[in-house]
Design an enzyme around this catalytic site. Sequence first.
Site, PDB file in Angstrom:
ATOM      1  N   LYS A 119      41.744 -30.417   6.913  1.00 34.75           N
ATOM      2  CA  LYS A 119      40.320 -30.193   7.162  1.00 34.75           C
ATOM      3  C   LYS A 119      39.707 -31.286   8.015  1.00 34.75           C
ATOM      4  CE  LYS A 119      39.068 -27.106   3.427  1.00 34.75           C
ATOM      5  NZ  LYS A 119      38.221 -26.863   2.246  1.00 34.75           N
ATOM      6  N   LYS A 211      47.821 -19.800   6.898  1.00 37.37           N
ATOM      7  CA  LYS A 211      47.281 -19.008   5.789  1.00 37.37           C
ATOM      8  C   LYS A 211      45.987 -18.300   6.212  1.00 37.37           C
ATOM      9  CE  LYS A 211      44.432 -22.385   3.478  1.00 37.37           C
ATOM     10  NZ  LYS A 211      43.947 -23.092   2.350  1.00 37.37           N
ATOM     11  N   LYS A 214      38.966 -18.606   5.509  1.00 33.41           N
ATOM     12  CA  LYS A 214      37.571 -18.336   5.866  1.00 33.41           C
ATOM     13  C   LYS A 214      37.207 -19.018   7.166  1.00 33.41           C
ATOM     14  CE  LYS A 214      36.076 -18.378   1.081  1.00 33.41           C
ATOM     15  NZ  LYS A 214      35.753 -19.291  -0.007  1.00 33.41           N
TER      16      LYS A 214
HETATM   17  P1  AMP Z   1      38.584 -21.202  -1.265  1.00 36.23           P
HETATM   18  O1  AMP Z   1      38.243 -20.053  -0.410  1.00 36.23           O
HETATM   19  O2  AMP Z   1      39.271 -22.280  -0.494  1.00 36.23           O
HETATM   20  O3  AMP Z   1      37.466 -21.680  -2.125  1.00 36.23           O
HETATM   21  O4  AMP Z   1      39.695 -20.637  -2.263  1.00 36.23           O
HETATM   22  C1  AMP Z   1      39.393 -19.923  -3.436  1.00 36.23           C
HETATM   23  C2  AMP Z   1      40.667 -19.477  -4.100  1.00 36.23           C
HETATM   24  O5  AMP Z   1      41.386 -18.558  -3.266  1.00 36.23           O
HETATM   25  C3  AMP Z   1      41.640 -20.621  -4.416  1.00 36.23           C
HETATM   26  O6  AMP Z   1      42.262 -20.358  -5.664  1.00 36.23           O
HETATM   27  C4  AMP Z   1      42.648 -20.517  -3.311  1.00 36.23           C
HETATM   28  O7  AMP Z   1      43.908 -21.025  -3.686  1.00 36.23           O
HETATM   29  C5  AMP Z   1      42.719 -19.009  -3.075  1.00 36.23           C
HETATM   30  N1  AMP Z   1      43.121 -18.703  -1.682  1.00 36.23           N
HETATM   31  C6  AMP Z   1      42.441 -19.056  -0.560  1.00 36.23           C
HETATM   32  N2  AMP Z   1      43.094 -18.628   0.545  1.00 36.23           N
HETATM   33  C7  AMP Z   1      44.214 -17.990   0.113  1.00 36.23           C
HETATM   34  C8  AMP Z   1      45.300 -17.321   0.765  1.00 36.23           C
HETATM   35  N3  AMP Z   1      45.352 -17.205   2.091  1.00 36.23           N
HETATM   36  N4  AMP Z   1      46.273 -16.783  -0.010  1.00 36.23           N
HETATM   37  C9  AMP Z   1      46.221 -16.880  -1.376  1.00 36.23           C
HETATM   38  N5  AMP Z   1      45.237 -17.498  -2.044  1.00 36.23           N
HETATM   39  C10 AMP Z   1      44.238 -18.047  -1.327  1.00 36.23           C
HETATM   40  N1  TRP Z   2      39.219 -26.560  -4.088  1.00 40.87           N
HETATM   41  C1  TRP Z   2      39.237 -25.154  -4.383  1.00 40.87           C
HETATM   42  C2  TRP Z   2      39.488 -24.368  -3.084  1.00 40.87           C
HETATM   43  O1  TRP Z   2      39.205 -24.820  -2.024  1.00 40.87           O
HETATM   44  C3  TRP Z   2      37.952 -24.676  -5.017  1.00 40.87           C
HETATM   45  C4  TRP Z   2      37.700 -25.377  -6.308  1.00 40.87           C
HETATM   46  C5  TRP Z   2      36.772 -26.356  -6.545  1.00 40.87           C
HETATM   47  C6  TRP Z   2      38.395 -25.178  -7.536  1.00 40.87           C
HETATM   48  N2  TRP Z   2      36.823 -26.753  -7.830  1.00 40.87           N
HETATM   49  C7  TRP Z   2      37.808 -26.062  -8.470  1.00 40.87           C
HETATM   50  C8  TRP Z   2      39.435 -24.329  -7.926  1.00 40.87           C
HETATM   51  C9  TRP Z   2      38.265 -26.142  -9.784  1.00 40.87           C
HETATM   52  C10 TRP Z   2      39.888 -24.428  -9.242  1.00 40.87           C
HETATM   53  C11 TRP Z   2      39.314 -25.308 -10.161  1.00 40.87           C
HETATM   54  O2  TRP Z   2      39.949 -23.282  -3.171  1.00 40.87           O
END
Ligand code: AMP
Ligand code: TRP
Length: 351
Positions: A119, A211, A214
């Site tokens: 990031k 991967k 968003k």
């Molecule tokens: P985030 O969008 O980073 O807050 O991710 C929220 C949840 O979605 C977390 O548990 C991530 O591990 C899961 N996640 C995000 N992107 C992927 C992906 N491309 N494949 C599988 N799980 C994902």
């Molecule tokens: N860091 C996680 C992600 O980007 C989101 C997240 C923040 C999270 N706090 C958490 C996931 C606590 C599990 C438990 O996906």
Amino acid sequence: MADFEPRVFSGMQPTGNLHLGNYLGALVRFVELQAHYNCIYCVVDLHAITQAVDVWGGPKELAQSTRDVTAAFIAAGIDPKKHIVFNQSQVAEHAELAWVFNCVARMGWLNRMTQFKEKAGKDKENASTGLFAYPNLMAADILVYKATHVPVGEDQKQHLELTRDIAQKFNNDFAASIAEHGFGEAYFPITEPLISGPATRVMSLRDGSKKMSKSDPSDYSRINLTDDGDLIAQKIRKARTDPEPLPSEKAGLEGRPEADNLVGIYAALAGRTVEDVLGEFGGGQFSTFKGSLAELAIEKLAPINAEMRRLVADPGYIDSVLADGADRARAIAAPVMNGVRDIMGFIGGKK
Ligand code: AMP
Ligand code: TRP
């Protein structure tokens, strides 16, 4: 280790749209776990602001994304009455415990975090200090509820290992004080990651080595939960593939990341094994397979999409869900934080 009451916690960031990776990697599992655990699902707005303002979009977009993610949780089948759904910033104990963890975690531990490196990119000097300390806040999110199980996608594994290290170091460093205050041998549980959604790593539709995310600038790299049927079909039709027909055996997917990803998505959406899917489509052309995949994705995602639209049209309802969830979350977090105050020697912990 001491016994802890089983509890599930997980979080999702309100930055942009939720996509198929979030759904298959995390959300489907969040829904299933409700039958077996008390669950807390959090929209992590304090995490969203760790990146540059243009990434999370500014105040109006943050509020909208927070409501969108909440709507997705409910539309996917999370019950905010039986369980807890709220946004992180409403419960101050997350940030408070994160400060203590900033003083428990070591620079060396955080320096190893690959998500920070990804990031922050090339310009590390310009990354916020919040982005660097992000995993400490994540550990606080989990441990302020003494959560024992955390469902996430594969990309969060390293952060959960850090959470375990922080809990362990806190339990060790303050063992005498923990015992003295009547908390037994360990104050925090050593949390179990649950990395077992139907697809723990969904890849970009444009590049099978990245991967689905968003933050990918190309909207064609992902299927958003807000995409309508036509757009889903178009994105799948345009998804990158290779010129070979589909193999009949799983081993034939090796070295073919795009094919592997599409077959994995099909299997996850259908609740079937990859072998089973290849048994049906192996030897056939991608165009036929893509047609079936689009149909399946639309069938599974359209009802969620419709329900999300209905919910988002009523922000008053969403905000009331978040306020009620925050009250119930706070009731769990406040005594845990008070215990930390006692353990640390901060005067005024017991109220
Ligand atoms: P985030 O969008 O980073 O807050 O991710 C929220 C949840 O979605 C977390 O548990 C991530 O591990 C899961 N996640 C995000 N992107 C992927 C992906 N491309 N494949 C599988 N799980 C994902
Ligand atoms: N860091 C996680 C992600 O980007 C989101 C997240 C923040 C999270 N706090 C958490 C996931 C606590 C599990 C438990 O996906």
